[in-house]
Design a protein around this motif. Sequence first.
Motif: not given
Length: 196
Positions: A1-14, A97-100, A125-135
């Motif tokens: 999981m990523r937090a918004p950063t600078g630049g155009v992509s970061g601005w768009l995420a915000m 990070d929600c990967i764990k 896929p790694a994130y989804l395995q963690e989501f499956k574990r907790v569900m």
Amino acid sequence: MRAPTGGVSGWLAMLIMETNAISTREAIRRLELNQNDTFVELGAGHGESLRKIAQMDNASIPKRIVFVEISNKFRHELQKSIAELPTKLPIEIHGEDCIKMPYLGDGTVSKLFGMNLVYFLNPLPAYLQEFKRVMKQNGTVVFGCKFGVVPQNTKEFVNIDAKYVADAMKDAGFDVTTEKVKIDYGNYLEIKGTKR
């Protein structure tokens, strides 16, 4: 999981986070939360879902509310929103990070939600395995997505194809449905996975 950063992509995420309010309120309504739920929101942002939950009657407020937000800025805004609530809710905030998610036991979550978040989960896929574990069995993972407005060919926005996301969820052990949700100024695609 990523937090918004600078630049155009970061601005768009915000910008996406700021325009999510209508979509998030609708998505929370559609989740049909209740007092027996353990509810997790990934990428909780500045707390739009919190405001919607706080307006619900007591029978609709989950017994445990977990917000995961890795952005320091949004986590600070979320904490301010919680402090301003007229009543105390069973809320916890995590910045990892929600990967764990060691703060969630196996099979304990009934509903997990993320609005405009799935693009940043890499490797998915790694994130989804963690989501499956907790569900819990028959628990639901719901992603609200606006694939048509996210940038292409960036390192931040990785999962930008609805079919890829749905297929990855199926491969992880979820029964998956997709639905276009049409609301004023906030249309989005709901990708919903139910744990088998």
